[in-house]
Design an enzyme around this catalytic site. Structure first.
Site, PDB file in Angstrom:
ATOM      1  N   ASP A   1       0.833  -1.213   0.000  1.00 47.59           N
ATOM      2  CA  ASP A   1       0.000   0.000   0.000  1.00 47.59           C
ATOM      3  C   ASP A   1       0.867   1.262   0.000  1.00 47.59           C
ATOM      4  OD1 ASP A   1      -2.155  -1.643   0.096  1.00 47.59           O
ATOM      5  OD2 ASP A   1      -2.888  -1.005   2.069  1.00 47.59           O
TER       6      ASP A   1
ATOM      7  N   TYR B   1     -12.819  -2.080   0.030  1.00 48.65           N
ATOM      8  CA  TYR B   1     -12.032  -2.184   1.253  1.00 48.65           C
ATOM      9  C   TYR B   1     -12.588  -1.280   2.354  1.00 48.65           C
ATOM     10  CZ  TYR B   1      -7.665  -2.846   3.793  1.00 48.65           C
ATOM     11  OH  TYR B   1      -6.729  -3.189   4.706  1.00 48.65           O
TER      12      TYR B   1
END
Length: 858
Positions: A106, A326
């Site tokens: 990420d 998410y």
DNA sequence: GCAAGGTC
């Protein structure tokens, strides 16, 4: 340079799968190795980590809390160890042969650190492979491809900032936690923990409780009148409230002097009419809400009755199943590549959302709302457009899914329009005693987003059309004495919002922190209230280690981390300074250790004290037997042996409420979803003593003519001993159908805790017992429980439904289903199974886990 | 058995 395949490493499996799909054009194949998915295509492989796969900790020689002085932890070495063995070993295996490595974790600080952890694991086994870093803010074809065309290097400074946080958190948390636990002699499961995030969160709760306790209510009065339009009938009546302008000209409704209030009321009561002085109309628009970030999602789910933890757990399930994006995100701005029309199209034609989707698609232009926070890691939470089938979700999951869908709808809907109508009327102007009344009406003219988002209030208040100068009849008046109220406790969602405002915790951890406070015995009930222990911990921290309960520590750490990221400081500078500060804290703590411990212990005892022992006047406290069951015993034991039993399920919690008759605190039994209030333990015991056993038949184990086949083993003295079955109420509050020869015969069947049990005239032919019925004192329908033996058999069948496997291994229903799909439907087939083969066939299960289950089964 | 942060 070696010629092996390229290895791409992502932060989680889900990202690995999607990146593989994008880069391979859909041709990637997935294989499982030690329970870890590896995606392969062309000369490339992609593997997903599970966040951090290594963790920081002290070396094993520091493990014994009693052997190591807490202060020694400050300068103790810190190791990094793999915490996800399977993933680490597969990563090493692939890295050894890799010709190039690309880190695609990420795009945030923690992602950079996770990337660096992967980097180090790769370097351990392959010291010359090229390692690149790619960064993209959303997993879309365009962004991912462009990131892979422009690879960059890992940002070691950014990763070091994250490492500094790990070290500071571990050192402060562990040293202080051990110190407090040791000083209060609380070792084992009930240790006393503190940390950089839980500290300030707990202090918020404790501070609010202090405000509530210090609150001094003030009296005030409010006056109301019902006004009626002439000829308007009942429909023309509305409520207006007395108001005045205070010294600085602001409008006020509360009258703080009783005399003044009474005087105004006399005027109001004497008047027959009120004259409309002004009418003001306004049109207000009411903008649709911003897209969901984690915090706002939790808040909305909270208003549907879900705890923060439960809301997130459901959202995670919906994410894993592919229905929503998410759920851990701070972002409140949809990314450019989200096409709202396309997403709305996915709902067209569905039973639940079709009409709303059609209506939204008819709008001329669709311009989604935006919130203040725009981050780049994940989009706001929204539906993916993949729709669950009717049987795919349970009720709670469906309710949360619908919330997410409707929130998305709301963000692309039109604003609502309200018409506000304010009427001011005067009373008694002719008599010179001027008094004003006001009424505010609200009417929804254009429902806008409210039509698709029923969760935010759209309630109207009625005020009829009136004209200036019009006389209105006063049909009723009221004079209400009130008191100012203390501030309200934080609810879970409000707490999470406040944590976010203070910068404490992250989108992924805030809800867990609150759960941890419950689990640690720091807070109870909902909205949460602090226990005595929590106050003592906050008080001790405020005195000796103020930083650990202040949000300043996070702010300072954040500033330090930014300095490291910029290159203005390094990890060493920051951690050294932090350790020095902690050393100073410890100087004060060690001087006062005993006093701190005494205070903590007193508070712990207060949390367990039920009230005065009716036999000797000492304290009755909750204790735990050697077998682990809870009971109430006298503090003066062994001089006083008075005890009271507690229910066998759950962990007892004392409520603020006390019994009017005995002065003892009411007891609540915490048992997850089976939590219930036991009430006054003495009342329960006395009620049981007063309740005679009601005989309903013969005992199947030891009664006259008892059949040999019995539903369960009794310890009875064999048939023909003459035992009878009776409905019994125990002193612990449990109810059961049991043998009158107890304890010689232990035959028993459980009965529900609530409701009154009636014996009906109907009988069960098979067991020769009357059918029972449970009647409730609220408006619930009575429950025809039927024959207690038949009922218990049904209950066992429901509980056990295929699940010796579940009870032996402790796995959940869903995992059991997956195992069944893989051909393992009972304990013996589990024992025979090959762990690696099981891991390969069952998603999310590694061979080590299978071995653990097998060990339990043995 | 300690923290907080990832993820499941």
């Amino acid at each position: 340079m070696s010629q092996g395949p390229e290895l791409i490493i992502t932060e989680k499996d889900n990202a690995a799968r999607r990146i593989a799909e994008i880069l391979s054009g859909g041709s990637a194949e997935s294989e499982r190795r030690r329970g870890v998915n590896v995606y392969t295509w062309g000369g490339r492989r992609c593997i997903g980590l599970s966040g951090h796969v290594v963790g920081v900790d002290f070396p094993p020689e520091y493990d014994d809390w009693r052997d190591v002085e807490p202060v020694e932890l400050i300068d103790a070495p810190i190791d990094k160890r793999p915490t996800q063995e399977n993933i680490v070993s597969v990563l090493r295996l692939l890295a050894r042969k890799a010709g190039r490595v690309v880190i695609a974790t990420d795009y945030d600080r923690e992602g950079e650190l996770i990337g660096k952890e992967a980097y180090e694991l790769v370097r351990e086994v392959n010291d010359d492979v090229r390692i690149d870093r790619v960064r993209f803010s959303s997993i879309t074809e365009r962004e991912v491809k462009s990131a892979f065309e422009n690879p960059d290097d890992l940002d070691f400074d950014l990763a070091a900032a994250g490492e500094a946080r790990q070290i500071v958190d571990l050192v402060w948390g562990a040293a202080l936690t051990r110190f407090l636990s040791l000083s209060a002699r609380q070792l084992g499961d009930d240790f006393i923990s503190v940390g950089r995030v839980q500290g300030p969160t707990l202090k918020l709760i404790v501070d609010r409780e202090r405000e509530i306790e210090a609150f001094d209510p003030e009296d005030y009065w409010e006056l109301f009148a019902d006004l009626a339009k002439r000829g308007g009938g009942a429909d023309g009546t509305f409520e207006a409230q007395y108001f005045y302008c205070d010294d600085d000209g602001t409008e006020a409704e509360r009258v703080t002097e009783e005399d003044a209030a009474s005087e105004a009321y006399e005027t109001l009561e004497a008047a027959a009419t009120a004259t409309v002085e002004s009418v003001r109309r306004r049109t207000r628009t009411d903008d649709p809400p911003a897209p969901f970030n984690t915090t706002q999602f939790i808040r909305a789910a909270g208003s549907l009755g879900y705890s923060a933890q439960r809301a997130m757990s459901i959202a995670e399930d919906l994410y894993t199943a592919g229905y929503v994006t998410y759920p851990r995100t701070d972002n409140t701005v949809y990314p450019d590549d989200l096409d709202p029309r396309e997403l709305l199209d996915a709902f067209v034609g569905t039973r639940q959302f079709g009409d709303d989707a059609d209506a939204l698609l008819e709008q001329d232009d669709i311009d989604p709302t935006e919130g203040d926070e725009e981050t780049t890691d994940h989009p706001p939470i929204h539906p993916t457009g993949e729709l669950p089938g009717a049987a795919d979700l349970d009720d709670d999951e469906w309710e949360v899914y619908e919330l997410v869908v409707r929130r998305f709808f709301a963000t692309v809907a039109e604003p609502a329009t309200w018409e506000h109508l304010r009427v001011v009327a005067t009373v008694g102007a002719d008599e010179g005693a001027d008094l004003s009344l006001k009424a505010n009406g609200k009417r929804l003219v254009e429902p806008g987003y409210h039509a698709v988002y029923p969760y935010s209030s759209a309630s109207e208040s009625f005020v009829p059309d009136v004209a200036e100068g019009e006389a209105l009849a006063i049909t009723d008046t009221s004079f209400e004495a009130k008191q100012t109220q203390p501030p309200r406790r934080y609810g879970q969602s409000r707490l999470i919002e406040t944590m976010e405002d203070l910068g404490v915790g992250t989108k992924s951890t805030r809800h867990n922190v609150i759960q941890k406070l419950y689990d640690r015995g720091y807070i109870e009930s909902d909205p949460p209230r602090p226990t005595r222990l929590a106050r003592a911990v906050v008080e001790a921290s405020e005195e000796f280690a103020e930083r650990i309960v202040s949000e300043e520590m996070t702010a300072q750490l954040e500033a330090d981390m930014q300095a490291i990221t910029r290159g203005d400081a390094d990890l060493e500078d920051v951690t050294t300074e932090s350790r020095e500060m902690l050393s100073e804290v410890f100087e004060g703590l060690m001087e006062s250790g005993e006093a701190v411990g005494d205070h903590l212990r007193e508070s712990l005892k207060a949390d367990r004290t039920v009230g005065a022992c009716p036999e000797c006047g000492s304290d009755l406290v909750i204790r735990q037997s050697r077998q682990g069951s809870y009971f109430i015993g006298c503090d003066a034991y062994p001089e006083c042996t008075n005890t009271l039993p507690l229910p066998s399920t759950g962990k007892p919690l004392l409520l603020e409420e006390t019994c009017a008759e005995h002065g003892l605190a009411h007891v609540k039994m915490l048992a997850g979803r089976k939590t219930f209030v036991h009430g006054c333990p003495l009342c329960q015991a006395e009620a049981a003593d007063a309740q005679a056993d009601r005989v309903i038949g013969t005992c199947p184990d030891c009664g006259v003519g008892a059949a040999s086949e019995t539903p369960r083993d009794g310890g009875g003295g064999g048939a023909e001993a003459g035992g009878e079955l009776a409905i019994k109420q125990l002193r612990s509050g449990s109810r059961l159908v049991g043998c009158t020869r107890y304890p010689e015969c232990e035959y028993s069947l459980p009965l529900p805790r609530r409701g009154e049990i009636e014996v009906t005239d109907a009988a069960c032919e098979e067991h020769d017992l009357p059918e029972l019925r449970v009647v409730y004192d609220d408006d619930r329908e009575p429950w025809d429980l039927g024959c207690p033996i038949c009922n218990y058999r049904e209950y066992q069948a429901e509980q056990g439904g295929g699940s010796e496997l579940e009870s032996v291994t402790g796995i959940g229903e869903k995992t059991a289903e997956k195992l069944q799909d893989a051909g393992i439907d009972d304990v013996s087939s589990l024992k025979e199974a090959e762990p690696d083969a099981v891991a390969d066939r069952v998603d999310g299960v590694g061979p080590d886990t299978v071995r653990e289950w097998q060990a339990k089964a043995d």
